[in-house]
Design a protein around this motif. Structure first.
Motif, mmCIF file in Angstrom:
data_model
loop_
_atom_site.group_PDB
_atom_site.id
_atom_site.type_symbol
_atom_site.label_atom_id
_atom_site.label_comp_id
_atom_site.label_asym_id
_atom_site.label_seq_id
_atom_site.Cartn_x
_atom_site.Cartn_y
_atom_site.Cartn_z
ATOM 1 N N ALA A 61 0.734 -1.299 0.085
ATOM 2 C CA ALA A 61 0.087 -0.156 -0.104
ATOM 3 C C ALA A 61 0.820 1.275 0.027
ATOM 4 N N ASN A 97 11.144 2.050 2.404
ATOM 5 C CA ASN A 97 10.126 2.300 3.026
ATOM 6 C C ASN A 97 10.434 3.486 4.315
ATOM 7 N N GLN A 149 0.498 -6.459 -3.858
ATOM 8 C CA GLN A 149 -0.606 -6.614 -2.907
ATOM 9 C C GLN A 149 -1.788 -5.758 -2.946
ATOM 10 N N ALA A 196 8.465 6.254 -1.611
ATOM 11 C CA ALA A 196 8.673 5.527 -2.787
ATOM 12 C C ALA A 196 8.759 6.489 -4.163
ATOM 13 N N ASN A 198 9.677 3.542 7.036
ATOM 14 C CA ASN A 198 9.604 3.122 8.409
ATOM 15 C C ASN A 198 10.257 1.802 8.339
ATOM 16 N N VAL A 206 1.590 -9.300 6.363
ATOM 17 C CA VAL A 206 0.688 -10.288 5.952
ATOM 18 C C VAL A 206 1.079 -11.579 4.947
ATOM 19 N N HIS A 248 -3.516 -9.846 -4.238
ATOM 20 C CA HIS A 248 -4.750 -9.960 -3.456
ATOM 21 C C HIS A 248 -6.005 -9.520 -4.182
ATOM 22 N N PHE A 291 -4.961 0.009 3.710
ATOM 23 C CA PHE A 291 -6.081 -0.735 4.117
ATOM 24 C C PHE A 291 -6.769 -0.384 5.428
ATOM 25 N N ARG A 292 -5.523 -0.065 6.314
ATOM 26 C CA ARG A 292 -6.230 0.345 7.911
ATOM 27 C C ARG A 292 -6.302 1.909 7.804
ATOM 28 N N THR A 333 5.584 -1.764 1.887
ATOM 29 C CA THR A 333 4.821 -3.187 2.563
ATOM 30 C C THR A 333 5.139 -3.188 3.908
ATOM 31 N N SER A 334 4.582 -3.369 4.837
ATOM 32 C CA SER A 334 4.766 -3.511 6.481
ATOM 33 C C SER A 334 5.494 -4.672 6.547
ATOM 34 N N GLU A 344 1.219 8.155 -1.896
ATOM 35 C CA GLU A 344 1.450 9.418 -2.416
ATOM 36 C C GLU A 344 0.528 9.769 -3.530
HETATM 37 N N1 APR Z 1 6.516 5.287 0.333
HETATM 38 C C1 APR Z 1 6.952 3.786 0.623
HETATM 39 N N2 APR Z 1 6.501 3.304 1.908
HETATM 40 C C2 APR Z 1 5.356 3.857 2.446
HETATM 41 C C3 APR Z 1 4.902 5.274 2.088
HETATM 42 C C4 APR Z 1 5.675 5.796 1.027
HETATM 43 N N3 APR Z 1 5.347 7.129 0.535
HETATM 44 N N4 APR Z 1 4.054 5.416 2.972
HETATM 45 C C5 APR Z 1 3.842 4.352 3.711
HETATM 46 N N5 APR Z 1 4.676 3.535 3.501
HETATM 47 C C6 APR Z 1 4.823 2.299 4.271
HETATM 48 C C7 APR Z 1 4.287 2.140 5.651
HETATM 49 O O1 APR Z 1 5.476 2.707 6.528
HETATM 50 C C8 APR Z 1 4.016 0.559 5.827
HETATM 51 O O2 APR Z 1 5.083 0.027 6.222
HETATM 52 O O3 APR Z 1 3.976 1.322 3.487
HETATM 53 C C9 APR Z 1 3.457 0.274 4.408
HETATM 54 C C10 APR Z 1 2.143 -0.093 4.386
HETATM 55 O O4 APR Z 1 1.741 -1.163 5.224
HETATM 56 P P1 APR Z 1 0.276 -1.661 5.277
HETATM 57 O O5 APR Z 1 -0.550 -0.555 5.310
HETATM 58 O O6 APR Z 1 0.432 -2.810 6.237
HETATM 59 O O7 APR Z 1 -0.030 -2.177 3.811
HETATM 60 P P2 APR Z 1 0.457 -3.688 3.190
HETATM 61 O O8 APR Z 1 1.936 -3.829 3.624
HETATM 62 O O9 APR Z 1 0.464 -3.384 1.726
HETATM 63 O O10 APR Z 1 -0.663 -4.801 3.495
HETATM 64 C C11 APR Z 1 -0.617 -5.912 3.106
HETATM 65 O O11 APR Z 1 -2.698 -6.558 4.329
HETATM 66 O O12 APR Z 1 -3.897 -4.703 4.786
HETATM 67 C C12 APR Z 1 -4.012 -6.116 4.179
HETATM 68 O O13 APR Z 1 -4.645 -7.059 2.096
HETATM 69 C C13 APR Z 1 -4.423 -5.964 2.736
HETATM 70 O O14 APR Z 1 -2.810 -6.180 0.806
HETATM 71 C C14 APR Z 1 -2.795 -5.528 2.122
HETATM 72 C C15 APR Z 1 -1.972 -6.480 2.906
#
Ligand code: APR
Length: 260
Positions: A23, A221, A101, A239, A223, A200, A119, A34-35, A196-197, A28
């Motif tokens: 996500a 990322n 995802q 990103a 974070n 999942v 997904h 999702f959350r 991605t965090s 941007e």
């Molecule tokens: N550039 C890069 N990373 C970013 C940015 C950015 N501008 N903004 C936020 N992030 C990072 C956050 O630090 C976080 O680690 O993107 C990550 C988003 O994490 P999630 O919201 O958990 O999304 P994701 O990892 O895609 O979730 C995986 O879980 O929520 C369910 O099915 C849903 O496909 C999703 C899956």
């Protein structure tokens, strides 16, 4: 040499690059993760309720309304510089496999093809009972900003309720797509994990699998995530800034190499 330059020189030698996104690559483009999408009307609901077959059956109007609201937001959004750079990278590398995802279709709208969607997609609903694809009406759904409860349409074939074409909690990933993603991960020599965090599973396993197979792993990322200790490079930042820098540096290096 700084980390970004090291990544670019590694990229120049790569034979098969996997790009794995979450996500954060759409953040941007103002697509809520999702959350983050659990705001307003949806704020009081547990995501596992809204994103599950049981949740849909117990309150189809609530779940369909939430996904239509998310679909509307994705249609109103535009691909950002990260999506565009990833699409452009595919044209200057021997082989690139894009695995996402995300369900927002922004990689596809920025020109990436094929996209391995682990997904599913907001834009490909199907009948809950017989799985017949449902042709969404053209245009952008006219949803109030906060979204609303909305009865799902009915299947033209069996009359069943139409459900979003995304993978819900408790459901398996689409088998053929997951197999392609695993094969690409097994054979790549460089994998980028972007936005991605890494929470999942089984999707989150892919970067760890690539590392186990000897690939170089780069994480983008702002974070830290559970991938940090395993990644060869942790590029801390957005990103939409890092991926264009990588693309432009690669382009300059390739141009310099081919100059007479
Ligand atoms: N550039 C890069 N990373 C970013 C940015 C950015 N501008 N903004 C936020 N992030 C990072 C956050 O630090 C976080 O680690 O993107 C990550 C988003 O994490 P999630 O919201 O958990 O999304 P994701 O990892 O895609 O979730 C995986 O879980 O929520 C369910 O099915 C849903 O496909 C999703 C899956």
């Amino acid at each position: 040499m700084d980390a970004l330059s090291s990544v670019v020189s590694r990229l120049q030698m790569a034979q098969h690059v996997v790009i794995f996104t979450g996500a954060g690559v759409s953040a941007e483009s103002a697509i809520p993760t999702f959350r983050d999408a659990l705001t307003g009307l949806w704020s009081r609901y547990d995501p596992s309720l809204l994103a599950s077959p049981e949740g849909f059956l117990s309150d189809p109007d609530l779940v369909w309304g939430w996904y239509e609201w998310r679909r509307r937001k994705s249609l109103l959004a535009a691909p950002n510089a990260a999506h565009r750079s990833i699409a452009a990278l595919a044209n200057c590398l021997p082989e690139l496999t894009l695995i996402t995802q995300n369900v927002d279709n922004l990689h596809e709208r920025s020109g990436s093809s094929p996209v391995l969607r682990l997904h599913g997609s907001l834009h490909h609903p199907r009948c809950f009972n017989c799985a017949t694809p449902y042709p969404l009406p053209e245009g952008i759904p006219d949803e109030p900003d906060g979204g609303r409860r909305l009865p799902p349409p009915r299947c033209g074939r069996c009359g069943g309720p139409v459900r979003p074409g995304v993978v819900w909690f408790g459901e398996s990933l689409p088998e053929p797509i997951w197999k392609q993603a695993e094969q690409a991960t097994d054979h790549c020599d460089l994998l980028f994990s972007i936005g991605t965090s890494s929470l999942v599973w089984p999707a989150a396993h892919l970067p760890f699998q690539a590392k186990q197979n000897g690939a170089t792993v780069v994480q983008v990322n702002p974070n830290a995530t559970t991938l940090d200790p395993v990644a060869d490079y942790n590029l801390r930042g957005l990103a939409g800034e890092i991926m264009p820098s990588i693309f432009h540096s690669l382009q300059s290096s390739l141009a310099a190499r081919s100059a007479p």
